[in-house]
Scaffold this active site. Structure first.
Site, short mmCIF file in Angstrom:
data_model
loop_
_atom_site.label_atom_id
_atom_site.label_comp_id
_atom_site.label_asym_id
_atom_site.label_seq_id
_atom_site.Cartn_x
_atom_site.Cartn_y
_atom_site.Cartn_z
NE ARG A 299 -0.44 -0.07 4.93
CZ ARG A 299 -0.15 -1.27 5.45
NH1 ARG A 299 -0.64 -2.35 4.89
NH2 ARG A 299 0.64 -1.38 6.50
CG ASP B 29 2.77 6.75 3.38
OD1 ASP B 29 3.28 7.27 4.40
OD2 ASP B 29 1.55 6.77 3.15
P1 ATP Z 1 -2.07 6.66 4.70
O1 ATP Z 1 -1.36 7.15 5.91
O2 ATP Z 1 -3.46 6.15 4.92
O3 ATP Z 1 -1.25 5.75 3.83
P2 ATP Z 1 -1.33 9.04 3.41
O4 ATP Z 1 -1.72 10.33 4.04
O5 ATP Z 1 0.06 8.57 3.56
O6 ATP Z 1 -2.35 7.93 3.82
P3 ATP Z 1 -1.12 8.29 0.73
O7 ATP Z 1 -1.49 6.87 0.97
O8 ATP Z 1 0.28 8.62 0.47
O9 ATP Z 1 -1.66 9.19 1.90
O10 ATP Z 1 -1.97 8.89 -0.46
C1 ATP Z 1 -3.35 8.62 -0.64
C2 ATP Z 1 -3.59 8.18 -2.07
O11 ATP Z 1 -3.17 9.16 -2.99
C3 ATP Z 1 -2.80 6.93 -2.42
O12 ATP Z 1 -3.56 5.81 -2.22
C4 ATP Z 1 -2.49 7.10 -3.90
O13 ATP Z 1 -3.55 6.56 -4.65
C5 ATP Z 1 -2.48 8.58 -4.08
N1 ATP Z 1 -1.10 9.11 -4.16
C6 ATP Z 1 -0.35 9.55 -3.13
N2 ATP Z 1 0.84 9.98 -3.55
C7 ATP Z 1 0.87 9.81 -4.89
C8 ATP Z 1 1.86 10.06 -5.91
N3 ATP Z 1 3.04 10.60 -5.62
N4 ATP Z 1 1.55 9.73 -7.18
C9 ATP Z 1 0.35 9.17 -7.46
N5 ATP Z 1 -0.61 8.92 -6.55
C10 ATP Z 1 -0.36 9.23 -5.28
#
Ligand code: ATP
Length: 280
Positions: free
Chosen positions: A141, A155
């Site tokens: 994920r 992430d």
């Molecule tokens: P969590 O802590 O639940 O993982 P988060 O705040 O870290 O959430 P992300 O999982 O990084 O958020 O981002 C949410 C969604 O946005 C991801 O599932 C992905 O689909 C999309 N996303 C995030 N960063 C990118 C990127 N650099 N390029 C493309 N899609 C992205």
């Protein structure tokens, strides 16, 4: 050039587009950023919905860590906009999350390609190992797909720097139990060796086409099974040589696990072998 200059960008140079997904702090959008040299770069814009001073600090801590990282298999930070609405701007990975990509492409992905993804993530983790940085949340994920032959670790929400010989003692409750090493479950102890365990689970997910590890168990049952010596079974598509590496990553004793730099060498050889077999 210093890193604060490098990462200061202007909101006027960004056009925000559609929603890509929901992050922990708020929506993530795609967008286009016009760089100082006039180049148009596709970006992902992370937003922060209820951004009180406290939340903002947590939200931006991930970006702060990413500022210091530069690796072909780690999503790169483009910049931060620190005044409300607070944004983190990152390079866009067109194909999104590896988890969904694995499900969509399960009938076309070859063993060689899956091994390549493992190798790329392992290289990113060997780089973090060299910086004494513990990731703590290695799972499909948190891997994004740039192109059919390039994935990146994306992430850093749970990442921390640790001093040598030290470890990060976690207090949060949002912990990914089924990915965690026994010492992380038992004592909240996170080290590079526990990252190696998690990397093993992430490799298992890749060869299982993103099935959830231990989906047949409750979170509360996992540690018992691990203590009894039970491990995730070999996924059908996983080559025996790769699975024997996973077994070493899942040594109960953290010191008996390989390091990421050792794993890079081993996986690189296995990847070459897979390529040769595909070519025959
Ligand atoms: P969590 O802590 O639940 O993982 P988060 O705040 O870290 O959430 P992300 O999982 O990084 O958020 O981002 C949410 C969604 O946005 C991801 O599932 C992905 O689909 C999309 N996303 C995030 N960063 C990118 C990127 N650099 N390029 C493309 N899609 C992205």
């Amino acid at each position: 050039e210093n890193s604060s200059e490098k990462h200061s960008i202007s909101r006027d140079d960004i056009v925000v587009g559609r929603i890509l997904g929901e992050g922990f702090f708020g929506e993530v959008h795609d967008g286009v950023y016009k760089s100082p040299s006039g180049e148009r770069i596709h970006v992902a814009v992370k937003t922060c919905k209820e951004c009180s001073a406290e939340v903002k600090e947590k939200f931006l801590s991930e970006a702060d860590l990413m500022k210091n990282l530069d690796h072909p298999h780690i999503v790169s930070l483009i910049g931060v906009i620190g005044v409300a609405p607070v944004w983190i701007v990152m390079e866009l990975l067109e194909h999104g999350e590896l988890g969904s990509y694995l499900v969509e492409e399960q009938y076309t992905l070859t063993t060689a390609t899956l091994t390549l993804y493992c190798l790329q993530i392992c290289k990113a983790l060997a780089y973090l190992e060299g910086l004494n940085m513990v990731h703590r949340d290695i799972a499909v994920r948190n891997v994004l797909v740039a192109s059919p032959d390039c994935v990146k670790l994306g992430d850093f929400g749970l990442s921390r720097y640790i001093d040598e010989q030290e470890y990060y003692k976690a207090s949060v409750s949002r912990l990914p139990i089924k990915w965690m090493a026994p010492e992380s479950i038992n004592f909240r102890r996170f080290t590079t060796a526990s990252d190696v365990w998690m990397f093993g689970v992430c490799v298992w997910e890749m060869f299982s086409m993103a099935q959830q590890p231990f989906f047949w168990l409750e979170n509360g049952q996992v540690i018992n099974q691990l203590e009894l010596g039970v491990r995730l079974p070999k996924p059908q598509q996983c080559p025996p040589h790769v699975y024997s590496l996973l077994s070493r990553c899942w040594s109960y004793e953290p010191n008996s696990r390989p390091t990421f730099s050792q794993l890079v060498c081993l996986l690189s050889d296995l990847h070459s072998m897979e390529l040769e077999q595909d070519g025959r």
